[in-house]
Motif scaffolding. Structure first.
Motif, PDB file in Angstrom:
ATOM      1  N   PHE A  59       0.817  -1.222   0.000  1.00 48.70           N
ATOM      2  CA  PHE A  59       0.000   0.000   0.000  1.00 48.70           C
ATOM      3  C   PHE A  59       0.851   1.273   0.000  1.00 48.70           C
ATOM      4  O   PHE A  59       0.340   2.342  -0.335  1.00 48.70           O
ATOM      5  N   SER A  60       2.115   1.138   0.326  1.00 53.94           N
ATOM      6  CA  SER A  60       3.003   2.310   0.240  1.00 53.94           C
ATOM      7  C   SER A  60       3.263   2.708  -1.213  1.00 53.94           C
ATOM      8  O   SER A  60       3.742   3.815  -1.477  1.00 53.94           O
ATOM      9  N   LEU A  61       2.921   1.837  -2.161  1.00 51.66           N
ATOM     10  CA  LEU A  61       3.140   2.118  -3.577  1.00 51.66           C
ATOM     11  C   LEU A  61       2.074   3.055  -4.153  1.00 51.66           C
ATOM     12  O   LEU A  61       2.282   3.649  -5.211  1.00 51.66           O
ATOM     13  N   PHE A  62       0.946   3.188  -3.472  1.00 56.71           N
ATOM     14  CA  PHE A  62      -0.121   4.056  -3.967  1.00 56.71           C
ATOM     15  C   PHE A  62       0.220   5.519  -3.732  1.00 56.71           C
ATOM     16  O   PHE A  62       0.795   5.886  -2.709  1.00 56.71           O
ATOM     17  N   ASP A  63      -0.177   6.345  -4.672  1.00 57.50           N
ATOM     18  CA  ASP A  63       0.074   7.779  -4.553  1.00 57.50           C
ATOM     19  C   ASP A  63      -0.847   8.424  -3.530  1.00 57.50           C
ATOM     20  O   ASP A  63      -0.440   9.360  -2.824  1.00 57.50           O
ATOM     21  N   PHE A  64      -2.087   7.943  -3.466  1.00 57.85           N
ATOM     22  CA  PHE A  64      -3.056   8.503  -2.529  1.00 57.85           C
ATOM     23  C   PHE A  64      -3.984   7.402  -2.018  1.00 57.85           C
ATOM     24  O   PHE A  64      -4.265   6.434  -2.735  1.00 57.85           O
ATOM     25  N   ILE A  65      -4.444   7.588  -0.792  1.00 58.00           N
ATOM     26  CA  ILE A  65      -5.439   6.703  -0.184  1.00 58.00           C
ATOM     27  C   ILE A  65      -6.631   7.553   0.223  1.00 58.00           C
ATOM     28  O   ILE A  65      -6.494   8.495   1.015  1.00 58.00           O
ATOM     29  N   VAL A  66      -7.800   7.253  -0.323  1.00 60.88           N
ATOM     30  CA  VAL A  66      -9.032   7.954   0.035  1.00 60.88           C
ATOM     31  C   VAL A  66      -9.910   7.002   0.830  1.00 60.88           C
ATOM     32  O   VAL A  66     -10.175   5.880   0.386  1.00 60.88           O
ATOM     33  N   CYS A  67     -10.355   7.443   2.006  1.00 59.63           N
ATOM     34  CA  CYS A  67     -11.178   6.606   2.880  1.00 59.63           C
ATOM     35  C   CYS A  67     -12.570   7.211   3.073  1.00 59.63           C
ATOM     36  O   CYS A  67     -12.780   8.399   2.834  1.00 59.63           O
ATOM     37  N   GLY A  68     -13.467   6.381   3.509  1.00 60.90           N
ATOM     38  CA  GLY A  68     -14.869   6.762   3.594  1.00 60.90           C
ATOM     39  C   GLY A  68     -15.170   7.883   4.570  1.00 60.90           C
ATOM     40  O   GLY A  68     -16.227   8.518   4.460  1.00 60.90           O
ATOM     41  N   ASP A  69     -14.271   8.113   5.546  1.00 61.73           N
ATOM     42  CA  ASP A  69     -14.508   9.195   6.505  1.00 61.73           C
ATOM     43  C   ASP A  69     -13.624  10.413   6.236  1.00 61.73           C
ATOM     44  O   ASP A  69     -13.514  11.301   7.076  1.00 61.73           O
ATOM     45  N   ASP A  70     -13.018  10.477   5.050  1.00 54.92           N
ATOM     46  CA  ASP A  70     -12.226  11.655   4.685  1.00 54.92           C
ATOM     47  C   ASP A  70     -13.133  12.870   4.487  1.00 54.92           C
ATOM     48  O   ASP A  70     -14.297  12.736   4.095  1.00 54.92           O
ATOM     49  N   ASP A  71     -12.577  14.038   4.726  1.00 55.29           N
ATOM     50  CA  ASP A  71     -13.313  15.271   4.436  1.00 55.29           C
ATOM     51  C   ASP A  71     -13.660  15.307   2.954  1.00 55.29           C
ATOM     52  O   ASP A  71     -12.817  15.014   2.100  1.00 55.29           O
ATOM     53  N   GLY A  72     -14.885  15.673   2.649  1.00 50.03           N
ATOM     54  CA  GLY A  72     -15.320  15.738   1.256  1.00 50.03           C
ATOM     55  C   GLY A  72     -16.152  14.551   0.831  1.00 50.03           C
ATOM     56  O   GLY A  72     -16.756  14.568  -0.246  1.00 50.03           O
ATOM     57  N   ILE A  73     -16.194  13.522   1.678  1.00 48.89           N
ATOM     58  CA  ILE A  73     -17.022  12.348   1.371  1.00 48.89           C
ATOM     59  C   ILE A  73     -18.349  12.499   2.109  1.00 48.89           C
ATOM     60  O   ILE A  73     -18.415  12.375   3.334  1.00 48.89           O
ATOM     61  N   LYS A  74     -19.392  12.784   1.364  1.00 47.46           N
ATOM     62  CA  LYS A  74     -20.712  12.952   1.970  1.00 47.46           C
ATOM     63  C   LYS A  74     -21.518  11.666   1.880  1.00 47.46           C
ATOM     64  O   LYS A  74     -22.216  11.291   2.819  1.00 47.46           O
ATOM     65  N   TYR A  75     -21.425  10.979   0.735  1.00 48.05           N
ATOM     66  CA  TYR A  75     -22.210   9.765   0.523  1.00 48.05           C
ATOM     67  C   TYR A  75     -21.303   8.617   0.099  1.00 48.05           C
ATOM     68  O   TYR A  75     -20.305   8.805  -0.603  1.00 48.05           O
TER      69      TYR A  75
END
Length: 244
Positions: free
Chosen positions: A131-147
């Motif tokens: 997972f360190s190879l990914f440029d970004f990780i987006v998770c369900g509780d990140d700011d900007g995730i409403k739905y």
């Protein structure tokens, strides 16, 4: 169909990169055995949960099986069991080869998972090299995730963090029908790699709008999307620019 030129790849995680869906099934069944007289956690119900947020999934389980607990109580119980099981999950077939290949060829890649950041860290704790190879990780509780999925929020945020490439140059990898729909709602191409049980719930030949349907990630051919080719023994050095 015109072969799309893909420049950026976005990956779901649960049941797509890691074998976590097995753990979700085991944990849910343990709770049903104890609180719902052993009712079976069937794939028609499970398919409705995949790709959704933890709160949404918990509510569906509690309501469907009429469990004698609140959604929060269900989440608290499952969290304790998951804490022991999640660190043991491993990458699924073909995952490591593709991710390392894309990283080597400097193809921007991101994870877009409905999991909370803390659950993501738990699930990936023994797979940090990958997972360190990914440029970004987006998770369900990140700011900007409403739905959650099937809304496109997760993929749109991943696209933003990747530098806002054109949507039709983004390729999403998903195992859940909700995730496929979320990718389509984000106007992106999508590879659907469903569990065989999910595939059996669909009509024969049903793609749910996916660009491709594969059995495993090991079946993915990067050249189909003008991405660098795999070498005979692994990734070979090919410039992405030369394939544009």
């Amino acid at each position: 169909m015109t072969t799309p030129l893909i420049t950026h790849c976005i990956f779901d995680m649960d049941g797509l990169l890691l074998d976590t869906e097995r753990v979700y099934t085991e944990v849910t069944q343990e709770i049903l055995d104890k609180y719902a007289n052993g009712a079976r956690f069937t794939w028609d119900i499970k398919s409705k949960l995949m790709g959704r947020t933890g709160d949404e999934s918990a509510r569906i389980v509690v309501e469907t099986y009429k469990l004698p607990m609140t959604v929060q109580e269900y989440l608290d119980i499952t969290a304790k069991i998951q804490h022991e099981k999640f660190p043991l999950v491993r990458p699924l077939d073909g995952v490591e080869r593709l991710i390392r290949h894309l990283h080597q060829h400097k193809i921007p890649i991101a994870v877009a998972t409905s999991s909370t950041r803390s659950k993501f860290e738990l699930k990936t704790s023994q797979n940090q090299d990958l997972f360190s190879l990914f440029d970004f990780i987006v998770c369900g509780d990140d700011d900007g995730i409403k739905y959650g999925k099937p809304s496109p929020d997760l993929f749109l945020l991943a696209q933003q963090r990747l530098g806002n490439p054109p949507s039709d140059q983004c390729l999403v990898f998903e195992d859940a029908v909700n995730g496929v729909q979320a990718a389509l709602n984000a106007k992106m191409h999508v590879i659907w790699i469903p569990d065989e049980n999910i595939l059996n719930l669909s009509e024969n030949g049903e793609t749910h709008g996916a660009t491709q349907v594969l059995k495993t990630m090991a079946d993915f051919d990067p050249l189909t999307f003008k991405l660098p080719a795999f070498g005979p023994q692994g990734p070979e050095t090919i410039s992405h620019d030369n394939l544009a």
